[in-house]
Scaffold this motif. Structure first.
Motif, short mmCIF file in Angstrom:
data_model
loop_
_atom_site.label_atom_id
_atom_site.label_comp_id
_atom_site.label_asym_id
_atom_site.label_seq_id
_atom_site.Cartn_x
_atom_site.Cartn_y
_atom_site.Cartn_z
N ALA A 222 0.92 -1.39 -0.08
CA ALA A 222 0.09 0.01 -0.23
C ALA A 222 0.79 1.38 -0.01
N SER A 223 0.45 2.51 -0.52
CA SER A 223 1.27 3.47 -0.33
C SER A 223 1.56 3.99 1.01
N VAL A 224 2.82 4.62 0.93
CA VAL A 224 3.51 4.94 2.47
C VAL A 224 2.52 5.93 3.15
N GLU A 225 1.84 6.79 2.30
CA GLU A 225 0.90 7.61 2.92
C GLU A 225 -0.27 7.12 3.53
N GLU A 226 -0.72 5.94 2.71
CA GLU A 226 -1.92 5.05 3.54
C GLU A 226 -1.60 4.39 4.39
N ARG A 227 -0.15 3.82 4.63
CA ARG A 227 0.17 2.99 5.88
C ARG A 227 0.29 3.76 6.86
N THR B 7 -3.98 -0.08 -1.07
CA THR B 7 -4.32 1.23 -0.94
C THR B 7 -5.74 1.57 -0.68
N GLU C 265 5.26 8.55 8.63
CA GLU C 265 5.79 8.15 7.41
C GLU C 265 7.13 8.20 7.26
N ASP D 289 -2.25 -4.71 -4.22
CA ASP D 289 -2.13 -3.27 -3.59
C ASP D 289 -3.42 -3.03 -2.76
#
Ligand code: CDP
Ligand code: CDP
Length: 224
Positions: free
Chosen positions: A144-149, A200, A170, A198
């Protein structure tokens, strides 16, 4: 059957793996919890997490066990319930250094294989599909994107009353991913035969349904 779920921090591996195991009536093994247990003992003993010789010397004092509970699983270190303690920030931020030590990986990989030998298993971590269970019938690489994680970890923290800004999370997640992906011994890496998933913009239920459907496909192939 063996189901291996790997991926970077906070992609949703343990949340989803636990639910998949419950649905299929499989045993669940959280290998991250095992690295966290070693890290907890390292910090309690005042050992530097990157001192390979000192960390290796205390491995003989580490006995990890799991016990099923209503909402998943309790983790015990030398008989003490450390299920909550191993989720603390200092353990989280030092786990990658401890996990990069080859003797730590060998010791925990042996235990993980022994757990898997006992029967049908869903195991999540960083190197399950590549190293621990290379013959797993189903391998999923969850991203998943780092922002979402970071957002997911932020929400988790809020529930626990922990206040760390999302920007800090982040950075911490990115730093841990970097360490986990660049270490020499079994780095975080998608196995050649793993399915990339993915998450995300997927809900937990959607991810669980996807993995269960992949599992059913593999089972059908195996029985034909
Ligand atoms: O839940 P979260 O993604 O924060 O981490 P975890 O799965 O509990 O794992 C904690 C740390 O243990 C990771 O950052 C890795 O450094 C290490 N780990 C590993 O090296 N190999 C595994 N199979 C599982 C975890
Ligand atoms: O084990 P890993 O570090 O990969 O992730 P986790 O400890 O399961 O944490 C993931 C967090 O994201 C949990 O709070 C979940 O409720 C949430 N989440 C998810 O796991 N999967 C989604 N598709 C969406 C949210």
């Amino acid at each position: 059957m063996q189901i291996a779920i790997d991926g970077p921090a906070s992609a949703g591996k343990s949340t989803v793996a636990k639910l998949v195991a419950k649905q299929l009536n499989y045993v669940y093994c959280d290998t991250g919890a095992m690295y966290r247990c070693v890290t907890l003992l390292v910090l309690r003993r005042g050992v530097a997490p990157d001192d390979a010789a000192a960390v290796t010397a205390l491995l003989k004092d580490v006995k990890i066990s799991f016990k099923p509970s209503a909402d998943g699983q309790l983790v015990f270190l030398n008989g003490e319930d450390v299920s909550l303690t191993i989720r603390q920030e200092d353990v989280t931020n030092n786990a990658s250094a401890v996990a990069a030590i080859p003797a730590v990986r060998t010791a925990l990989t042996d235990q993980q294989r022994a757990i898997a030998d006992a029967g049908n298993i869903v195991m999540d971590g960083r190197d399950i599909g590549t190293t621990v269970l290379p013959h797993a019938e189903l391998k999923v690489f969850m991203v998943a994107s780092v922002e979402e994680r970071a957002r997911r970890r932020f929400l988790d923290n809020q529930e626990k009353g922990i206040d760390v800004p999302v920007e800090t999370l982040e950075k911490e997640i990115a730093a841990r991913d970097h360490k986990d992906s660049t270490r020499k011994t079994s780095p975080l890496k998608q196995a050649a035969d793993a399915v990339l998933l993915d998450t995300t913009s997927l809900s937990i239920e959607e991810v669980v349904a996807k993995i269960v459907s992949l599992y059913q496909e593999r089972r059908n192939i195996a029985s034909n």
